[in-house]
Design an enzyme around this catalytic site. Structure first.
Site, PDB file in Angstrom:
ATOM      1  N   GLU A 149      39.803  51.089  -4.465  1.00 36.01           N
ATOM      2  CA  GLU A 149      38.344  51.162  -4.508  1.00 36.01           C
ATOM      3  C   GLU A 149      37.785  52.027  -5.655  1.00 36.01           C
ATOM      4  OE1 GLU A 149      36.848  52.233  -0.645  1.00 36.01           O
ATOM      5  OE2 GLU A 149      37.366  50.292   0.204  1.00 36.01           O
ATOM      6  N   GLU A 176      42.100  45.936   3.174  1.00 35.12           N
ATOM      7  CA  GLU A 176      41.460  46.745   4.218  1.00 35.12           C
ATOM      8  C   GLU A 176      40.405  45.912   4.921  1.00 35.12           C
ATOM      9  OE1 GLU A 176      39.693  50.536   3.218  1.00 35.12           O
ATOM     10  OE2 GLU A 176      41.374  51.098   1.937  1.00 35.12           O
TER      11      GLU A 176
END
Length: 440
Positions: free
Chosen positions: A159, A352
């Site tokens: 991320e 995720e």
């Protein structure tokens, strides 16, 4: 097992990866047995963490990893995504721990899938400094040379969008800077670090390399031109800024000239071919024109000077984090990526997907996971090449600026005693994997 109108979740292809994810800073603890990170400095500042806690002990996974590997084996997953702590490796003994962890995972029949950077930058390094990308590549070589005989699937970064936005633009994550658009070099240097890491991994003999980028559809607040324009801009910043360079070898229009250095040369490194593309998905975002005032959203204060405003999504339930539950957004996102990037999009892995809810009898989490796995199968049926799905997270953990107030785990952790208690969602996921059949 939860079903949709009495129907079981459809079967996924043979060889599909079913896993769970964690990150080093959030679960390992043993802070005195590694070098400090930017998160240690951040949590030491009063008021930074909502409950005043730190990750010094967290889930004590460093000392209890065999207990957690047993939980993985009992769950029945065939892959475990964890992160390697760069500060722990720099301490000189960290790779011994990851050696033991990888050996135990392999012995349990669980494929190790390490992420090489999950936000815990060593203290003294700075993503505003281009040289940090080179230092990262050196560290990646060190890890690959030690673990590459057993690790066959790698993730470079986690991320970079959130690390840029929350840590450097808005200041709510480490290192706590409020640079707004002056944070763009942080994005560029992380992407450059990714490209250099791909080269370093391949030079060490590694294959099967991906990245874990966070993405979600952007929904305009209305059809008014100002709202559509603001939503398009937000989509560029949070989605295309981090996907286009990797998959197309270029920044979105108007972005490249804002980046430092020889951008054209850097893009050749950033766009090193990937074996797969990781997507972290939680929710869509509803965006409209700026409203001339600060807005509190999802625990983050959005400054008035931003050229967009984030709005609530009505008509959807929310998690205890206030995030909307919209499984259809996952199908929308993946089919949109297929349409946008075509044959430049490699196979996709959901690295995720999860939610925060309290309690051990977490039926709301079961409903969330059931809906999102069905949405993932709809994307697969629509022609998206999806190869895996990882639930966030195995354990309740240190949830960054929220401290220990948010619980994303399939396993409840009592942070006073470190007792692990599998939740209803753990049992549900285990039954799902059994119903899916052999995954080898």
């Amino acid at each position: 097992m939860a079903t949709d109108a009495g129907n079981p979740i459809p079967r996924f292809p043979a060889g599909f990866l079913w896993g769970v994810s964690t990150s080093a800073h959030q679960i390992e603890g043993a802070a005195d047995e590694r070098e400090p990170s930017v998160w240690d400095a951040f949590t030491a500042e009063p008021g930074r963490i909502k409950d005043g806690s730190t990750a010094a002990v967290a889930c004590d996974h460093y000392h209890r990893h065999r207990e957690d590997v047993a939980l993985l084996a009992g769950l029945g997953v065939n892959a475990y995504r964890f992160s390697v702590s760069w500060p722990r490796v720099r301490s000189g003994k960290g790779l011994d721990f990851y050696d033991r962890l990888v050996d135990d995972l392999c012995a349990a029949g669980v494929r190790p899938v390490p992420t090489l950077f999950h936000w815990d930058l060593p203290a003294g390094l700075d993503w505003l400094d281009r040289d940090t990308a080179a230092r990262f590549a050196e560290y990646v070589t060190q890890v690959a040379d030690r673990l590459g005989d057993r690790v066959t699937k790698w993730i470079t970064l986690n991320e970079p969008a959130e690390h840029t936005l929350l840590g450097h633009a808005l200041g709510v994550h480490a290192p706590g800077r409020k640079l707004l658009f002056d944070a763009l070099p942080v994005a560029h240097h992380q992407l450059l670090a990714h490209g250099l890491a791909v080269r370093a991994l391949r030079a060490s003999g590694a294959a099967d390399i991906g990245i874990a980028n966070s993405h979600g559809p952007t929904w305009a607040a209305s059809t008014e031109a100002a709202d559509v324009e603001a939503a398009d801009f937000y989509d560029v910043l949070l989605n295309r800024l981090f996907a286009d360079p990797l998959l197309l070898g270029r920044y979105p229009d108007g972005i490249g000239e804002l980046m430092p250095g020889d951008v054209e040369a850097d893009l050749k490194v950033i766009a090193e071919p990937l074996d797969w593309y990781g997507v972290n998905y939680y929710a869509p975002t509803r965006v409209g024109a700026p409203q001339g005032a600060e807005i509190e959203f999802g625990g983050v204060t959005m400054p008035a000077e931003l050229p967009f405003s984030v709005r609530e999504i009505e008509g959807h339930p929310v998690t205890d984090f206030g995030w909307p539950v919209a499984p259809e957004g996952l199908t929308e996102l993946l089919t949109a990526f297929r349409d946008r990037y075509g044959d430049r999009l490699p196979p996709v892995v959901i690295t995720e997907n999860g939610c925060s809810y309290p309690g051990v009898d977490d039926r709301e989490r079961v409903t969330f996971l059931d809906g999102h796995i069905r949405a993932l199968h709809r994307a697969l049926a629509a022609g998206v090449d999806v190869r895996g799905y990882f639930v966030w997270s195995l354990l309740d953990n240190f949830e960054w600026a929220e401290g220990y107030a948010r619980r994303f785990g399939l396993v409840h952790v009592d942070f006073e005693t470190q007792e692990r208690t599998p939740k209803a969602s753990y049992r549900w996921y285990r039954e799902l994997l059994r119903a899916q059949g052999p995954t080898a």
